[in-house]
Design an enzyme around this catalytic site. Structure first.
Site, PDB file in Angstrom:
ATOM      1  N   GLY D 145      72.953  31.307  20.688  1.00  0.00           N
ATOM      2  CA  GLY D 145      71.733  30.689  19.727  1.00  0.00           C
ATOM      3  C   GLY D 145      71.256  29.321  19.855  1.00  0.00           C
ATOM      4  N   CYS D 146      70.283  28.912  19.379  1.00  0.00           N
ATOM      5  CA  CYS D 146      69.703  27.466  19.828  1.00  0.00           C
ATOM      6  C   CYS D 146      70.869  26.449  19.264  1.00  0.00           C
ATOM      7  CB  CYS D 146      68.452  27.550  19.412  1.00  0.00           C
ATOM      8  SG  CYS D 146      68.083  27.927  17.585  1.00  0.00           S
ATOM      9  N   TYR D 147      71.158  26.645  18.162  1.00  0.00           N
ATOM     10  CA  TYR D 147      72.027  25.563  17.608  1.00  0.00           C
ATOM     11  C   TYR D 147      73.380  25.877  18.213  1.00  0.00           C
ATOM     12  CZ  TYR D 147      68.696  24.774  13.514  1.00  0.00           C
ATOM     13  OH  TYR D 147      67.960  24.159  12.602  1.00  0.00           O
ATOM     14  N   ALA D 150      73.214  23.758  21.542  1.00  0.00           N
ATOM     15  CA  ALA D 150      73.209  22.188  21.529  1.00  0.00           C
ATOM     16  C   ALA D 150      74.417  21.617  20.792  1.00  0.00           C
ATOM     17  CB  ALA D 150      72.003  21.882  20.483  1.00  0.00           C
TER      18      ALA D 150
END
Lengths: 342, 342, 342, 342
Positions: D145-147, D150
């Site tokens: 996932g994106c979060y 990061a």
């Protein structure tokens, strides 16, 4: 004072802005708030920016007739105002923020909106020549659309002064997204609009006949207007670039003076100092119209640029301005010409 | 291969976008990067988005002459390109992204920009009729401005096809803020531009004579254009609403077909399917131009809307497209018509 | 009433918002408006959103002493308030929107801001326990910073109720760009901030000692706070995500009830209904603080999120709230808890 | 080369970005494009930014099985990947951009997403220790996932180096709106998100278990993380502020060196020069991760800030990076670390 106002369509953007203004109005109490799709919901669920409405709940539009409001504001999608208005007592003052009662020409209305024409009410643009007494004497007023407000106030003084020809007027107006309403559409998603500019309904926008009607009345002859709306990445604000072919003899001073003369003493229209052009942001949250104009010798066009907050002078602010006139209150009560900046 | 490119003005927005494109170009190596106000600074301090330039440092413009680049791009404020170009070896190919060499008429240049006219170079808009061979044969090319690119490509087909009158053309073009450059000015602060729309340099913008020059050449007669630029709250993108008075017989089909015919086979100009209007966001980061047009019977105007990325097709992309032609490379090398979305 | 207010630093964002509020304040008249860098300019050149100030001109700060204002607002860059305040008559009430008089610890002030410490005034955050009588009795009040307002109001109730440990508090707060002021810097250009998010002054921001001072007083013991500010692409608004390690026994209800109890009856602090989290946009243009909190069992942290308008409750609104208390006026005079939306 | 890729969910934001990347990939041809809700529509109706797909039409997901693609990308809402994957030939390589196959713990998956757990695939975050060979050897890979991308890349080096405690990690991450997908919801309208910042799913976001799984594996022990996502007004980009309690002896140099050591030689992770903090905008359109870290003595926390494009390294870019590894291609083929700016 005892004036109570009810609102139909209170969950939309125009309705929400109207509620904010009414909360600050010293002479009006907020009565029934109808919003059919949100009936039963707390108002602050939809408008968390209005904590003073804590405890209030949306009703349905049917309940308005019994609400005994002195004035009712209709902030409904087009096609819905007629029925609600018909359900209200005859003497109740009504201001329609929607499009249903703006056009005198039933055929033009049907071409623009479809469905049956609900009839025409007094047009509520107080700064037009002769408009105030009519509004004050009316119990039913149709508040203008946002684009027509910006466009008509820009071009009317030039037409009235005979500085531009009535044919081949041009309006290219960029608007923030709230003008498209609070409906869940993919093309209005933040992901789509931020970073974008797009023209839409080119030559077919439903606000054109309204602009034509207003400016024809001012010009005393049928006008023609090219109208291109542009969706821009900001929540609120309209900037309209308006022009007309100048008649011989028109120069920059004449354009400027026509604006100054038309709006001298107007509390909400500000003709900017020479050399300053309108910023939509300077009108945010207020009822102001900023205008500036010039003559472009190279193209032979007079150009006027106007800026408004589409939810302020373009919707809720203007509706309240009309309501003040209808109620015999000072016209600026509960309104301001100051904007929020930055 | 062996082609080396140097850049003057590499710290600005146009220069930075050019660096990004050059990094992805398979046939060009990046040579000296000059930026007078940033001389000695690491390039990635100014362009943290370009990590592949880690280790590179800005030089001064004087060093370019000795850099032995095969091609030099000038992305300088107006008035500075002439001197730098003069310092370069005769045979060095040069593409000027700035305004100095775009206008043939020295007096018009001086009125628009002030100072001394540096002369005129081949105008680098490949999609204009007959432009490609001239560009390919030139060692000095002036890449067009962003507004003129959007405006000229919108209106040229209509003028070439005789569908609109040459007088009283109109352009209202909204632009993102990067068009104003990377200079620290209060009116360009994020706090000022977000939420705002404003018209500026109404009737006086320096890009108008360039539009007039281009369209007059296409029309074969002097044109007149009203031009109003609007600053809009997005970093990149131009949407130009362009119109002209239609000659008798023009209809929507004729407008559309003129666009289709003019741009058939063009790799970077996309005439949208009927009913779809351009989105500036669809061109982000690419070299594309999106156009759509129609005839508005009510006003008698033909209307064409165009969208570009002002730093792409409006600046760096177009400069690279010209460079490819000048270097005998396939025109689209290192360029794309795809945009980043959303 | 006869209360006249003067403003130093009236050309900045905080000063401009204060002017807007003062224009709507029924008991205060606007006196001298000083802005050293804009001395002699019309106020509406800088603040075109405030047409009611047409005709007013900025003076210099030196003129304030002679202006005989009843209350003076200082909206100056840090380091400048001391001298201006010293020039004013002893009895003149003064509210400093800047940082000069907020910290009691001179060494901490010097580490944060550099230069000489001007001294400490009554801290003007009325919602803190015991603050109101002190503010009302003071002739000199230091209005808190924007980040400290959002952070302290979020965490103070948990510390006062003993629900979180005083060490290892954490604040990550995103702010709109107006918090950085109206100064022309490249990193604040619209082109740079739109589409961007960036952390800055990580672990070194000058607002941390102020947060520590306030929360240590509330906790009755020295607290430690990690503070990371984030610059976000909106003109106004702060959203602060604040947390602390929960002491054993803390649960979500306890967190929520601590907020409710602390802010019961507060006109400007709104503890949102369960399940609703603050939106910065809901506070735009108003003096409201929106808060919500919970306990996160998985990490063992109590989390409170707060939202304010950094120019409202974070600057001008709060200053006016303090001024009302100092002047013996109802605290909410000329202020609103309603925000502009959308 | 003969590698053909098919995409399921090709009409969404992640799918669209993948199409853009695939169009620029020299070794992959684009095969069937499925999008159930848009079946039969021209691809460029939905993605006008991709003119090279003119003529292509969306099919339904059922058609993928017969499409004989060498690799299939699934960009579907959660809960839908399992069935589509099951319909594909065993040998077909599959990269799932969705959430269905990321978590090993079925119960954790069900708590986060509801419905039945589809199973776990190789986790596709190449920069994690030991990840590349596993990805290269897998025919089924779950892209993170994106979060989590990061957050995990920010904190993993500190945990691996033993600089922070595994308990009480904290992540506050602000994201652009495209992370919420291309679904028509009122709270995602441009009118709502522009000018707003809001926290959501505080303590309950479905990405937390994924962060915990990844960081626990790196730490070699169970970690706990507080995770607060914030919706910010930009289309793309994540900025994650991540921290952990430092173990005694940790200082700023140690934090920085841990990042440098972990990412030396990584093509897509850029540890910024000392003193520079990540800008989300610098990663726009690319596959880069920008990180910076320090130790905050006052709070005792090590702080790492990371930035990615949520649709690039946070979705489509990462999926393509995994695909390259799975196909035996150079890992960076068709990808770039350069961002579009401004």
């Amino acid at each position: 004072m005892g004036v109570t106002a009810a609102v139909a369509g209170a969950s939309g953007y125009g309705g929400g802005e109207l509620l904010r203004l009414l909360l600050g109005h010293p002479e009006i109490e907020i009565g029934a708030l109808a919003a059919n799709t949100s009936t039963g919901l707390p108002v602050t669920d939809v408008h968390p920016n209005l904590p003073d409405l804590d405890g209030r709940v949306f009703t349905d539009a049917e309940s308005l007739a019994a609400s005994e409001a002195d004035i009712v504001f209709l902030a409904l999608p087009h096609g819905q105002s007629g029925a609600v208005a018909a359900s209200l007592p005859r003497g109740t003052r009504v201001v329609d923020l929607g499009a249903d009662h703006r056009l005198a020409d039933a055929a033009a209305w049907q071409r623009a909106y479809g469905g049956e024409h609900a009839g025409v009410w007094t047009y509520g643009l107080p700064e037009l020549p002769g408009a105030r007494p009519l509004i004050a004497a009316s119990s039913r007023v149709a508040a203008p659309g946002c684009y027509p407000t910006a466009s008509s106030l820009a071009l009317a003084p030039l037409l009235a002064a005979g500085l531009v020809e009535p044919r081949d007027l041009s309006v290219v107006a960029a608007s923030g997204t709230s003008g498209a309403g609070r409906s869940a559409k993919v093309n209005l998603l933040g992901s789509e609009v931020m970073g974008d500019l797009t023209a839409y309904k080119v030559g077919t926008h439903q606000h054109r006949p309204e602009i034509v009607q207003t400016l024809s009345a001012v010009a005393g002859t049928a006008v023609s207007v090219s109208f291109t709306p542009v969706l821009a990445p900001l929540p609120r604000g309209i900037l309209a670039t308006c022009s007309g072919r100048a008649v011989p003899g028109t120069d920059a001073d004449a354009v400027y003076e026509a604006l100054r003369a038309a709006y001298a003493g107007e509390p909400f229209v500000r003709v900017l100092p020479p050399g300053r052009w309108p910023h939509a942001a300077a009108t945010l949250g207020g009822n102001a119209v900023h205008v500036q104009g010039t003559y472009d010798a190279e193209s032979g066009r007079a150009i006027v640029v106007s800026a408004i907050d589409n939810l302020g002078k373009g919707a809720a602010g203007q509706a309240l301005q009309c309501a003040n006139l209808m109620l015999g209150l000072p016209e600026a009560t509960g309104l301001t010409a100051q904007g929020i900046s930055p």
